[in-house]
Design a protein around this motif. Structure first.
Motif, PDB file in Angstrom:
ATOM      1  N   ASP A  30       0.829  -1.205   0.000  1.00  0.00           N
ATOM      2  CA  ASP A  30       0.000   0.000   0.000  1.00  0.00           C
ATOM      3  C   ASP A  30       0.866   1.258   0.000  1.00  0.00           C
ATOM      4  N   GLY A  31       2.015   1.192   0.668  1.00  0.00           N
ATOM      5  CA  GLY A  31       2.930   2.329   0.641  1.00  0.00           C
ATOM      6  C   GLY A  31       3.418   2.626  -0.770  1.00  0.00           C
ATOM      7  N   LEU A  32       3.680   1.575  -1.551  1.00  0.00           N
ATOM      8  CA  LEU A  32       4.097   1.772  -2.935  1.00  0.00           C
ATOM      9  C   LEU A  32       2.959   2.343  -3.780  1.00  0.00           C
ATOM     10  N   LEU A  33       1.752   1.837  -3.578  1.00  0.00           N
ATOM     11  CA  LEU A  33       0.614   2.358  -4.327  1.00  0.00           C
ATOM     12  C   LEU A  33       0.359   3.817  -3.979  1.00  0.00           C
ATOM     13  N   GLY A  34       0.569   4.158  -2.702  1.00  0.00           N
ATOM     14  CA  GLY A  34       0.415   5.548  -2.299  1.00  0.00           C
ATOM     15  C   GLY A  34       1.456   6.445  -2.944  1.00  0.00           C
ATOM     16  N   ALA A  35       2.669   5.934  -3.084  1.00  0.00           N
ATOM     17  CA  ALA A  35       3.721   6.712  -3.741  1.00  0.00           C
ATOM     18  C   ALA A  35       3.380   6.960  -5.205  1.00  0.00           C
ATOM     19  N   LEU A  36       2.826   5.953  -5.869  1.00  0.00           N
ATOM     20  CA  LEU A  36       2.429   6.123  -7.264  1.00  0.00           C
ATOM     21  C   LEU A  36       1.275   7.110  -7.401  1.00  0.00           C
ATOM     22  N   LYS A  37       0.342   7.077  -6.458  1.00  0.00           N
ATOM     23  CA  LYS A  37      -0.809   7.970  -6.521  1.00  0.00           C
ATOM     24  C   LYS A  37      -0.422   9.406  -6.195  1.00  0.00           C
ATOM     25  N   ALA A  38       0.488   9.575  -5.220  1.00  0.00           N
ATOM     26  CA  ALA A  38       0.874  10.925  -4.799  1.00  0.00           C
ATOM     27  C   ALA A  38       1.697  11.634  -5.854  1.00  0.00           C
ATOM     28  N   SER A  39       2.493  10.894  -6.592  1.00  0.00           N
ATOM     29  CA  SER A  39       3.372  11.488  -7.614  1.00  0.00           C
ATOM     30  C   SER A  39       3.210  10.708  -8.906  1.00  0.00           C
TER      31      SER A  39
END
Length: 276
Positions: free
Chosen positions: A104-113
């Protein structure tokens, strides 16, 4: 992870850079030769030399004066989104109280940037995240909450978050500080591979032998200024180690020809200031 970038980014050009904290300068009119994509650069030097400050300026976390241009963009003046599409920063450690899973941390990184081109679907994003975790060797941690990981595992998860967007420039702040020997080799070999795929990778490292083994070039900082720069065999000398680190040391090749730093003792040295 997807195929390597189809082109190398333009060079990083730093001229007359001054930066610091609350009226306390750390970097002093810093100018470097062009740093080109395809290289892994290690920033080394004693505590307080300005290594992490330089990395944070490039990441947009510390303000600076001067000229910092990368791939044709002024990094001191670009928007956060423009920077995020080109530059990724791995801090020394992720926060300990994050309840998200590693994936989920990786998916959040993709969504944020968002990437350019963007990841189209959640399935694509998940596949990209899993591929990154597999490349680092931590796919078995994908569903583990970040707050339950060891310090070394959080450091590897932080690396995954930094590289999942395939940045043109990757900034690693002490990426091996909490890692055992095996994972140190994993991270450093990956840093070199990512650079040779067409990225510019810049790492802050304290272990000089590790830096000499895995970096293409070293930049030696002290007192916020460059003291030496070049291939590890040229940048590391006994004279420099005595002057910068205050130690009696030898730089000798191992059986494979890589330089090793052997410290025999300490010398008196007057500090160069309270930088970071």
């Amino acid at each position: 992870m997807s195929a390597p970038r189809d082109r190398s980014a333009g060079p990083l050009e730093i001229r007359g850079l001054t930066a610091g904290y609350r009226h306390r300068p750390v970097l002093h009119d810093l100018t470097l030769p062009l740093l080109h994509a395809g290289q892994h650069i290690a920033l080394v030097g004693p505590n307080g030399a300005g290594k992490s400050t330089l990395l944070r300026v490039l990441a947009g976390l510390v303000e600076g004066r001067g000229s910092v241009r990368f791939d044709g963009f002024d990094l001191l003046r670009v928007s956060a989104m423009q920077r995020a599409q080109r530059v990724a920063f791995m801090p020394q450690s992720l926060p300990q109280d994050v309840t998200l899973s590693v994936l989920d941390g990786l998916l959040g990184a993709l969504k944020a940037s968002p990437m350019s081109p963007p990841v189209e679907t959640m399935e694509d994003a998940q596949q990209r995240g899993i591929a990154v975790l597999e490349r680092i060797g931590i796919a078995h941690l994908a569903l583990q909450p970040l707050q339950h990981l060891s310090g070394g595992e959080r450091q590897l998860a932080g690396l995954a978050q930094a590289i999942v967007r395939e940045p043109a420039m990757l900034l690693l702040d002490e990426p091996t500080s909490a890692l055992d020997l095996r994972h140190q080799v994993t991270v450093m070999s990956l840093a070199r591979a990512l650079a040779h795929e067409g990225r510019l990778v810049i790492s802050v490292l304290h272990d000089l032998t590790l830096a000499a083994r895995w970096a293409d070039q070293l930049i030696v900082l002290d007192g916020g200024r460059v003291q030496a720069m070049g291939a590890p065999t040229a940048a590391l000398t006994s004279t420099l180690l005595s002057r910068i680190y205050g130690v009696d040391a030898r730089v000798e090749p191992c059986s494979f020809g890589y330089p090793q730093v052997i410290v025999d003792g300490t010398r008196d040295r007057v500090g160069e200031g309270d930088a970071r």
